[in-house]
Design a protein around this motif. Structure first.
Motif, mmCIF file in Angstrom:
data_model
loop_
_atom_site.group_PDB
_atom_site.id
_atom_site.type_symbol
_atom_site.label_atom_id
_atom_site.label_comp_id
_atom_site.label_asym_id
_atom_site.label_seq_id
_atom_site.Cartn_x
_atom_site.Cartn_y
_atom_site.Cartn_z
ATOM 1 N N PRO A 43 0.805 -1.226 0.000
ATOM 2 C CA PRO A 43 0.000 0.000 0.000
ATOM 3 C C PRO A 43 0.834 1.269 0.000
ATOM 4 N N GLN A 53 -0.852 -10.954 1.601
ATOM 5 C CA GLN A 53 -1.076 -9.797 2.474
ATOM 6 C C GLN A 53 -0.746 -8.500 1.751
ATOM 7 N N SER A 54 0.377 -8.497 1.033
ATOM 8 C CA SER A 54 0.791 -7.303 0.311
ATOM 9 C C SER A 54 -0.247 -6.903 -0.734
ATOM 10 N N GLU A 83 -3.652 -5.728 1.005
ATOM 11 C CA GLU A 83 -3.551 -4.410 1.627
ATOM 12 C C GLU A 83 -3.377 -3.316 0.570
ATOM 13 N N LYS A 95 -6.980 -2.811 -0.739
ATOM 14 C CA LYS A 95 -7.784 -2.019 0.200
ATOM 15 C C LYS A 95 -7.629 -0.534 -0.080
#
Length: 353
Positions: free
Chosen positions: A208, A338-339, A342, A345
């Protein structure tokens, strides 16, 4: 929670409004350092100052450097700093000429090193150069082992001599990074500056941004494909970058800071930064699982093809061996899923416009 008090040391980050630089700057501020950033214009950094860096406004200053290739461009900016992170590079993906890419990248590196040597002062301890894993890539030679930061590729020079300008237009990014980093080490060997010199060579950077641009078209070149597939603008799964190695931007920032805070250990070192293998097929698989309501929008491709469930390198030797960096900085690389999630998002804001 109020921001930590200043520890009285100032760190310079060039190209502060860039994707990696802005994340690095926030990490530097959170550790109590004063931050000095350069930008082509102060206006370009306004959004960053008003939002992501707002709580640290008293410890941030912006130096305007319209042309980072000019002699003396960094003379004022380097004065009094304890560390320099040179992340700026005069890259314009709209240009297709070797002369527009490579010489400016080399000149900007030499100019800031000369400024640092002459005008920074004796308190300067470390100079960290943001390079790229591309400088070790050579598609002519399939490997049975992962590349390390100690390796160099002469692919750019060989292909340019063999094919001339036709090859140069296809290798501009790799060429600019390779030649600029070679210039860094040549300068270090020739001038033997009093401060430590190190470089960081990340794979494709995801994660992000701390300050998303106003429009997705202005996203970094590594985040734009994620948006195109997430939004459904892409007509299928997009091609990957290089060997599809990946690393999260926050881990890149942590390695930068470890080098800065450990000038003796990091001196003369090149650090690969790669957490594993993350091809575009993995991106759409991750997004389709997390956003089932968008499965008719996000390309399907061939689920599971070309990567392992834990996103490790699959043994083709195309990835970078980054254990030196992770062990030194004592980090566990952020997993690819996860990267990506996120990142998505943050990208959700563009779906609403």
């Amino acid at each position: 929670m109020p921001p930590p008090p200043s520890i009285g040391k100032t760190v310079l980050v060039t190209g502060i409004n860039g994707y990696i630089a802005s994340v690095l700057g926030l990490e530097i501020l959170s550790k109590g350092y004063n931050l000095r950033g350069t930008s082509r214009s102060r206006e370009n950094a306004t959004t960053l100052l008003d939002h992501a860096y707002r709580d640290y406004s008293s410890r941030v200053e912006i130096f305007e450097v319209p042309d980072i290739t000019l002699p003396g461009a960094f003379n004022e900016a380097v004065n009094g700093v304890c560390a320099i992170h040179h992340t700026a590079s005069p890259m314009d993906f709209g240009l297709q000429n070797w002369e527009d890419w490579v010489p400016p990248a080399v000149r900007s590196c030499i100019e800031i090193l000369q400024s640092a040597s002459t005008y920074a002062g004796p308190q300067l301890e470390s100079f960290i150069f943001l390079s790229s894993a591309a400088v070790t890539m050579d598609p002519r030679h399939p490997r049975r082992h992962d590349r390390t930061a100690s390796e160099w590729s002469d692919y750019v020079e060989v292909m340019r001599k063999k094919m001339g300008p036709q090859a140069a237009t296809k290798l501009l990014y790799q060429s600019s990074k390779t030649m600029a980093e070679r210039a860094l080490w040549c300068y270090k060997d020739e001038h033997r500056p009093s401060f430590s010199v190190s470089s960081i060579n990340p794979s494709v950077v995801t994660g992000p941004p701390v300050e998303p641009p106003s429009a997705p078209s202005a996203l970094s070149v590594t985040l734009r494909p994620i948006w195109e597939m997430f939004s459904g603008n892409a007509n299928g799964v997009l091609p990957g970058f290089g060997t599809n190695g990946y690393v999260d931007v926050r881990d890149v920032a942590k390695i930068h800071i470890w080098c800065m805070e450990h000038p003796t250990q990091s001196a003369n070192q090149r650090y690969s930064a790669s957490a594993g293998l993350g091809p575009p097929q993995a991106v759409v698989d991750i997004l389709r699982r997390a956003y089932p309501e968008r499965r008719d929008i996000i390309p399907r491709g061939e689920p599971g093809k070309g990567y392992l469930p834990d996103f490790r390198s699959i043994g083709r030797g195309g990835n970078c061996n980054s254990t030196q960096a992770s062990e030194a900085a004592e980090i566990r690389y952020i997993p690819y899923d996860q990267s990506i999630l996120e990142t998505a998002k943050v990208l959700e804001r563009y779906l609403e416009t």
